[in-house]
Design an enzyme around this catalytic site. Structure first.
Site, mmCIF file in Angstrom:
data_model
loop_
_atom_site.group_PDB
_atom_site.id
_atom_site.type_symbol
_atom_site.label_atom_id
_atom_site.label_comp_id
_atom_site.label_asym_id
_atom_site.label_seq_id
_atom_site.Cartn_x
_atom_site.Cartn_y
_atom_site.Cartn_z
ATOM 1 N N LYS A 7 0.852 -1.522 -0.173
ATOM 2 C CA LYS A 7 -0.037 -0.404 0.225
ATOM 3 C C LYS A 7 0.564 1.282 0.300
ATOM 4 O O LYS A 7 0.482 2.577 -0.592
ATOM 5 C CB LYS A 7 -1.205 -0.276 1.306
ATOM 6 N N LYS A 8 1.798 0.461 0.493
ATOM 7 C CA LYS A 8 3.120 2.468 0.199
ATOM 8 C C LYS A 8 3.384 2.270 -1.237
ATOM 9 O O LYS A 8 4.563 3.777 -1.077
ATOM 10 C CB LYS A 8 3.757 2.171 1.445
ATOM 11 N N LEU A 9 3.387 1.579 -1.405
ATOM 12 C CA LEU A 9 3.219 1.579 -3.213
ATOM 13 C C LEU A 9 3.078 2.941 -3.914
ATOM 14 O O LEU A 9 3.237 3.082 -5.140
ATOM 15 C CB LEU A 9 4.145 0.671 -4.321
#
Length: 772
Positions: free
Chosen positions: A227-229
């Site tokens: 999700k942090k991509l």
């Protein structure tokens, strides 16, 4: 391949010859003698703990997931998790302030997952928490284990579903782990149940017990990394403010703040989440993982108010070690401590929960009785355990990407944020919140204070909560002579440093608006992602401003307008268009001014104005303002500070007027009561004292910090348990006289010395969301 011939699981007599990566069981000398020598383990087995053949068929997979495994590591995790949950119940679950949260008879708007869920009367809610607390203690001690798990998860999920405003990823994780433990044999080692029952004492547990927990923690880390991509995180917009925290000061010696934010906060967080699960899994990389994961969670415990989450994640790391690590660890302790520590010498005994080999090794496994028959082929319960493990993990992999079900961008309007592991991916700020009501019969229009009838602020960010809030307001306002009320919300939000923009359509009566979590809702405004590139320009503009000038970036939809009020304190306020076209109406003057990109106009202080978006595309503009009152106050503070410094070093020779005498008194008798009559001098001395107190607390020794922490926690726990005792007494014997009850509550509310003054100062210093 005949049935059961699954690698080194069902028929290979050397399956326990060498401690397996995921087994931890060691062979006795008799077992070694009975074992048939075969070739050494393959590379796959050394890395993953199983052979390729163990996945070759459904039968082999069931045997693998039910392989007998040492219960030691699982039981130590059970103990620590139960202990942390007992602490969590008194803190983040809210036992210490339960009476403030569940006010009997008060007109409070609540936000349950299902609208039919209601809190019980206050005394019964205390009983719910007592059951939850006793359940967590039972899990910790391994006493009446199944009943304790049921007590904990039933009450925990009830409280969890009762209030969506307190939902977060780690609270969700606690409920999942509690549910998993209720299905496991985690009381087979270092438990009261083991002391009371020889059948449970030191018995094997099936491998799926470990597999489920390890996979759950891997999902938490890895999905959080995926999700942090997101571009906002990768470009460093999600958590920009964190780089200014003192914990990152060591990095600032070699990097500027901007690079600390981009490389350390965002880059480091991304890499750790993506790699932590893999690094914890393999033997060679596990020490490295322990170092970085421990450092990461210790920092998080100081950066965020997340209760026991950091410590719970540290405890879960131990699950990735060999299952027998507690035996080796506690084996190094002195003999006189072994009475209270886990037993490290008792032999393992078989369990019907596991599937055992068919070979001659079976005869070497100790039997409880002569009639004991060890399962050598999977039974129905073993197959169900395997099915559950696979389905549960599939569901956990699906939910984080199930936003298409709710037809919304996650964490902007109505996505399934609570199940997605979007940890700290989004930051928000609110600039403008207005609630308008209209009497359905008289047509009278009025405004409500944002947050009236509720204790939460999260309704401003989620469509489902806004609908619940509007419905609740429509039920409360008739008590104030407002019939058939219509409720309109004008809420402006900035997500990840974007423009402030509307999240809900201000022209829609939310009381009558349709709401469904499974289809698009027209009154939920879309996030203006096309304007995201402007964020780089924001930073350039802000760097051109002086320290006293503030700026707010606004984006609005065609056909809508922003009504705003410029406070008299903001004597130098202007609006400048960045994109699109706007029409500015000065309400008192009844004049309109059209502005194009690059054009700017000054706004009168102490008056309302409206900014209409008249272009076909969204408009972008910015308010530039200076708080002239604050600037003048800071100028006076600078003069007073210089005067006080001259008084301190004796260089001031002029006599002081009466209104400035308190400056000298503060130097001669620090901490005395303030008797300043001049409001500026009085505020200056108050700020000085506050700054000195902040500095003193920051520079306190470790012993002082620990003492302060202990005293604070003592009074918090004291209040929680005293209020619980009062509630249980009320349930058992009825309410006492009002005077007695008042005295008991006052005694429970007793706080540590000085806390009232600090609380009052913190409230006065707390910034609020103000309009321009």
């Amino acid at each position: 391949m005949e049935p059961g011939a699954c690698g080194a699981l069902c028929v290979d007599p050397t399956s326990c010859r060498k401690r397996n990566k995921h087994d931890g069981k060691q062979m006795s000398s008799d077992q070694k003698a009975a074992a048939v020598p075969v070739s050494k383990d393959t590379r796959m087995k050394r890395l993953f703990g199983f052979e390729r053949e163990d996945l070759s068929s459904w039968h082999c997979l069931v045997c693998l997931l039910n392989r007998p495994t040492d219960p030691a590591s699982l039981s130590i995790f059970r103990f620590l998790f139960g202990m942390l949950m007992a602490v969590d119940i008194t803190q983040e679950r809210g036992l210490s302030h339960l009476d403030y949260k569940y006010l009997d008879g008060a007109p409070v708007c609540r936000f349950p997952l299902f609208n039919f869920l209601k809190p019980l009367p206050l005394d019964w809610m205390y009983l719910v928490y007592v059951i939850m607390f006793l359940g967590s203690l039972g899990i910790m001690l391994g006493f009446l284990y199944r009943l304790s798990c049921l007590m904990f998860i039933s009450t925990y999920w009830y409280v969890f579903f009762l209030d969506k405003t307190t939902w977060n990823n780690h609270s969700y994780l606690y409920g999942l782990i509690g549910f998993q433990l209720s299905l496991m044999d985690a009381n087979r080692y270092w438990s009261v149940d083991g002391l009371l029952s020889s059948r449970k004492r030191n018995a094997h547990v099936p491998l799926w017990n470990y597999t489920l927990l390890r996979a759950q923690i891997f999902i938490v880390y890895f999905i959080a990394g995926v999700k942090k991509l997101d571009a906002d995180w990768v470009e460093g917009y999600s958590m920009q403010y964190l780089a200014h925290h003192w914990l990152f000061d060591p990095f600032k010696f070699i990097l500027p703040v901007e690079m600390v934010s981009l490389l350390v906060v965002h880059g480091g967080g991304l890499m750790l989440d993506l790699s932590a699960g893999y690094l914890l899994f393999f033997d060679a990389t596990r020490p490295v993982a322990f170092f970085f994961v421990s450092y990461f969670h210790c920092m998080n415990s100081q950066l965020f108010s997340i209760g026991m989450f950091a410590y719970t994640m540290l405890v879960t790391s131990l699950l990735f070690c060999y299952p027998d690590w507690p035996r080796r660890f506690f084996g190094h302790f002195p003999a006189f401590l072994k009475q209270v520590l886990p037993n490290v010498s008792a032999p393992l005994q078989p369990s019907p929960s596991c599937v055992y080999p068919k070979s001659s090794e079976v005869s070497a496994i100790p039997q409880r009785t002569s009639s004991t028959v060890l399962p050598s082929t999977p039974k129905l319960k073993h197959k169900l355990a395997a099915v559950f493990t696979i389905l549960y993990l599939a569901e956990q992999l699906f939910l984080p990407y199930s936003h298409f079900i709710t037809q919304g961008y996650n964490n902007w309007t109505n996505g399934l944020y609570g199940y997605s592991w979007d940890m700290m991916v989004h930051s928000r700020s609110h600039q403008h919140v207005k609630i308008t009501y209209r009497d359905g019969k008289t047509g009278d229009v009025g405004y409500l204070n944002p947050g009236v009838f509720t204790q939460s602020k999260r309704w401003k960010d989620h469509g489902d909560m806004l609908k619940q809030y509007a419905t609740c307001l429509s039920q409360q306002l008739p008590h104030y002579n407002i019939s058939d009320p219509e409720i309109y919300f004008d809420i402006w939000v900035s997500i990840n440093e974007r423009f402030q923009q509307r999240i809900f359509d201000p022209s829609v009566d939310i009381v009558k608006a349709e709401w469904s979590p499974f289809k698009p809702n027209h009154w939920l405004m879309p996030l203006l992602v096309d304007l995201s590139p402007w964020r780089a320009k924001f930073q350039e503009i802000e760097q051109t401003l002086d320290n006293q000038t503030e700026i707010v970036f606004i984006a609005d939809f065609p056909g809508l307008h922003l009504e705003n009020y410029v406070s008299e304190d903001l004597g130098n306020t202007s609006v400048q268009v960045l994109q699109g076209q706007v029409s500015v109406e000065i309400v008192d003057e009844k004049k309109n001014y059209t502005l194009h990109p690059g054009e700017q106009m000054k706004l009168p202080a102490g008056a309302y104005h409206k900014v209409y978006t008249v272009s076909a595309e969204p408009s972008c503009y910015m308010y530039i303002y200076v708080n002239t009152t604050e600037a003048a106050l800071q100028k006076n503070f600078t003069k007073l500070s210089e005067l006080q410094e001259r008084l301190r070093n004796g260089s001031e020779t002029e006599p002081l007027p009466a209104e400035l005498q308190p400056l000298l008194s503060e130097i001669e008798n620090e901490g005395a009561d303030l008797n300043a009559t001049d409001p500026v001098v009085r505020l200056f001395l108050k700020r000085q004292r506050h700054m000195k107190e902040v500095k003193r607390r920051r520079e306190a020794s470790v012993l002082e910090r620990f003492q302060r922490f202990s005293v604070k926690k003592y009074y918090m726990l004291r209040r929680g348990f005293l209020m619980t005792a009062i509630a249980l007494r009320n349930l058992a014997f009825g309410l006492p006289p009002l005077e007695q009850l008042t005295q008991e509550v006052a005694y429970a509310n007793m706080k540590e010395p000085g806390s009232e003054a600090r609380h009052e100062e913190s409230l006065k210093a707390e910034p609020g969301h103000e309009e321009l």
